[in-house]
Design a protein around this motif. Structure first.
Motif, PDB file in Angstrom:
ATOM      1  N   ILE A   1     -12.065  -5.863   8.282  1.00 26.25           N
ATOM      2  CA  ILE A   1     -11.072  -5.890   7.204  1.00 26.25           C
ATOM      3  C   ILE A   1     -10.687  -4.456   6.824  1.00 26.25           C
ATOM      4  O   ILE A   1      -9.510  -4.157   6.613  1.00 26.25           O
ATOM      5  N   ILE A   2     -11.670  -3.575   6.753  1.00 21.98           N
ATOM      6  CA  ILE A   2     -11.382  -2.173   6.428  1.00 21.98           C
ATOM      7  C   ILE A   2     -10.490  -1.558   7.503  1.00 21.98           C
ATOM      8  O   ILE A   2      -9.520  -0.857   7.193  1.00 21.98           O
ATOM      9  N   GLU A   3     -10.795  -1.841   8.766  1.00 23.42           N
ATOM     10  CA  GLU A   3      -9.953  -1.347   9.859  1.00 23.42           C
ATOM     11  C   GLU A   3      -8.532  -1.898   9.741  1.00 23.42           C
ATOM     12  O   GLU A   3      -7.559  -1.164   9.953  1.00 23.42           O
ATOM     13  N   ASP A   4      -8.420  -3.168   9.393  1.00 23.55           N
ATOM     14  CA  ASP A   4      -7.094  -3.771   9.224  1.00 23.55           C
ATOM     15  C   ASP A   4      -6.353  -3.154   8.041  1.00 23.55           C
ATOM     16  O   ASP A   4      -5.139  -2.942   8.111  1.00 23.55           O
ATOM     17  N   LEU A   5      -7.070  -2.850   6.979  1.00 22.28           N
ATOM     18  CA  LEU A   5      -6.454  -2.163   5.835  1.00 22.28           C
ATOM     19  C   LEU A   5      -5.918  -0.798   6.251  1.00 22.28           C
ATOM     20  O   LEU A   5      -4.811  -0.412   5.864  1.00 22.28           O
ATOM     21  N   GLN A   6      -6.703  -0.070   7.025  1.00 18.15           N
ATOM     22  CA  GLN A   6      -6.272   1.252   7.487  1.00 18.15           C
ATOM     23  C   GLN A   6      -5.034   1.136   8.373  1.00 18.15           C
ATOM     24  O   GLN A   6      -4.109   1.940   8.250  1.00 18.15           O
ATOM     25  N   THR A   7      -5.004   0.123   9.229  1.00 20.58           N
ATOM     26  CA  THR A   7      -3.856  -0.094  10.110  1.00 20.58           C
ATOM     27  C   THR A   7      -2.602  -0.411   9.292  1.00 20.58           C
ATOM     28  O   THR A   7      -1.526   0.138   9.550  1.00 20.58           O
ATOM     29  N   VAL A   8      -2.746  -1.285   8.304  1.00 19.72           N
ATOM     30  CA  VAL A   8      -1.600  -1.658   7.460  1.00 19.72           C
ATOM     31  C   VAL A   8      -1.144  -0.449   6.645  1.00 19.72           C
ATOM     32  O   VAL A   8       0.058  -0.223   6.473  1.00 19.72           O
ATOM     33  N   CYS A   9      -2.081   0.335   6.173  1.00 22.98           N
ATOM     34  CA  CYS A   9      -1.756   1.541   5.411  1.00 22.98           C
ATOM     35  C   CYS A   9      -0.954   2.514   6.285  1.00 22.98           C
ATOM     36  O   CYS A   9       0.065   3.062   5.848  1.00 22.98           O
ATOM     37  N   GLN A  10      -1.384   2.708   7.516  1.00 25.94           N
ATOM     38  CA  GLN A  10      -0.667   3.573   8.463  1.00 25.94           C
ATOM     39  C   GLN A  10       0.722   3.006   8.758  1.00 25.94           C
ATOM     40  O   GLN A  10       1.695   3.747   8.822  1.00 25.94           O
ATOM     41  N   LEU A  11       0.798   1.707   8.901  1.00 28.41           N
ATOM     42  CA  LEU A  11       2.082   1.053   9.150  1.00 28.41           C
ATOM     43  C   LEU A  11       3.041   1.316   7.992  1.00 28.41           C
ATOM     44  O   LEU A  11       4.233   1.558   8.208  1.00 28.41           O
ATOM     45  N   HIS A  12       2.536   1.298   6.776  1.00 27.13           N
ATOM     46  CA  HIS A  12       3.402   1.582   5.633  1.00 27.13           C
ATOM     47  C   HIS A  12       3.950   3.004   5.705  1.00 27.13           C
ATOM     48  O   HIS A  12       5.120   3.244   5.407  1.00 27.13           O
TER      49      HIS A  12
ATOM     50  N   ALA B   1       0.661   4.686  -2.351  1.00 26.31           N
ATOM     51  CA  ALA B   1      -0.494   5.121  -3.161  1.00 26.31           C
ATOM     52  C   ALA B   1      -1.433   3.946  -3.443  1.00 26.31           C
ATOM     53  O   ALA B   1      -2.659   4.099  -3.383  1.00 26.31           O
ATOM     54  N   MET B   2      -0.875   2.786  -3.728  1.00 27.71           N
ATOM     55  CA  MET B   2      -1.708   1.601  -3.972  1.00 27.71           C
ATOM     56  C   MET B   2      -2.516   1.242  -2.733  1.00 27.71           C
ATOM     57  O   MET B   2      -3.716   0.963  -2.824  1.00 27.71           O
ATOM     58  N   MET B   3      -1.880   1.280  -1.561  1.00 25.92           N
ATOM     59  CA  MET B   3      -2.577   0.945  -0.313  1.00 25.92           C
ATOM     60  C   MET B   3      -3.699   1.935  -0.026  1.00 25.92           C
ATOM     61  O   MET B   3      -4.798   1.546   0.367  1.00 25.92           O
ATOM     62  N   LYS B   4      -3.425   3.215  -0.237  1.00 24.81           N
ATOM     63  CA  LYS B   4      -4.447   4.231   0.013  1.00 24.81           C
ATOM     64  C   LYS B   4      -5.628   4.069  -0.939  1.00 24.81           C
ATOM     65  O   LYS B   4      -6.783   4.223  -0.541  1.00 24.81           O
ATOM     66  N   GLU B   5      -5.357   3.736  -2.179  1.00 23.60           N
ATOM     67  CA  GLU B   5      -6.426   3.542  -3.168  1.00 23.60           C
ATOM     68  C   GLU B   5      -7.274   2.317  -2.822  1.00 23.60           C
ATOM     69  O   GLU B   5      -8.510   2.355  -2.900  1.00 23.60           O
ATOM     70  N   ILE B   6      -6.632   1.232  -2.447  1.00 24.05           N
ATOM     71  CA  ILE B   6      -7.361   0.012  -2.061  1.00 24.05           C
ATOM     72  C   ILE B   6      -8.238   0.291  -0.842  1.00 24.05           C
ATOM     73  O   ILE B   6      -9.408  -0.102  -0.811  1.00 24.05           O
ATOM     74  N   THR B   7      -7.691   0.983   0.146  1.00 23.05           N
ATOM     75  CA  THR B   7      -8.447   1.300   1.356  1.00 23.05           C
ATOM     76  C   THR B   7      -9.629   2.209   1.029  1.00 23.05           C
ATOM     77  O   THR B   7     -10.738   1.974   1.510  1.00 23.05           O
ATOM     78  N   LYS B   8      -9.395   3.201   0.191  1.00 27.37           N
ATOM     79  CA  LYS B   8     -10.471   4.118  -0.214  1.00 27.37           C
ATOM     80  C   LYS B   8     -11.575   3.357  -0.941  1.00 27.37           C
ATOM     81  O   LYS B   8     -12.773   3.545  -0.658  1.00 27.37           O
ATOM     82  N   ASP B   9     -11.211   2.484  -1.849  1.00 29.29           N
ATOM     83  CA  ASP B   9     -12.199   1.718  -2.602  1.00 29.29           C
ATOM     84  C   ASP B   9     -13.008   0.773  -1.690  1.00 29.29           C
ATOM     85  O   ASP B   9     -14.204   0.607  -1.862  1.00 29.29           O
ATOM     86  N   ALA B  10     -12.324   0.168  -0.724  1.00 31.77           N
ATOM     87  CA  ALA B  10     -13.013  -0.732   0.211  1.00 31.77           C
ATOM     88  C   ALA B  10     -14.023   0.039   1.056  1.00 31.77           C
ATOM     89  O   ALA B  10     -15.146  -0.417   1.267  1.00 31.77           O
TER      90      ALA B  10
END
Length: 94
Positions: A9-20, A79-88
């Motif tokens: 899930i963390i990897e998927d969050l990072q991928t989605v964050c990069q996609l953004h 910024a929201m995506m980066k914060e969520i990914t960092k927290d995860a």
């Protein structure tokens, strides 16, 4: 965030964050980001990670893909995506 989010899930969050980051000026990528984020949200709900799912829902509420114009909330969503990914990652001890 207390939830112990799986590594995938963390990897998927990072991928989605990069996609953004790639989607800011590309309507097709923006739609892809929105679709991938929606799919990730559903997976989180299925896994009963409701707090993170709620946070992703907040991102989706602010994400409104537009054709032929710059996204007005690109910085906020990014910024929201980066914060969520960092927290995860922090919650997972990474």
């Amino acid at each position: 965030m207390v939830e112990n989010i799986p590594r995938k899930i963390i990897e998927d969050l990072q991928t989605v964050c990069q996609l953004h980051d790639e989607a800011v000026c590309n309507h097709d990528k923006c739609r892809e980001f929105s679709e991938n984020l929606s799919a990730l949200l559903i997976r989180l709900e299925d896994l009963k990670f409701y707090r993170m799912a709620d946070r992703l829902m907040s991102v989706l509420l602010n994400c409104k893909p537009k054709e032929a114009s710059h996204c007005e909330k690109a910085n906020l969503v990014g910024a929201m995506m980066k914060e969520i990914t960092k927290d995860a990652k922090k919650a997972a001890g990474k």
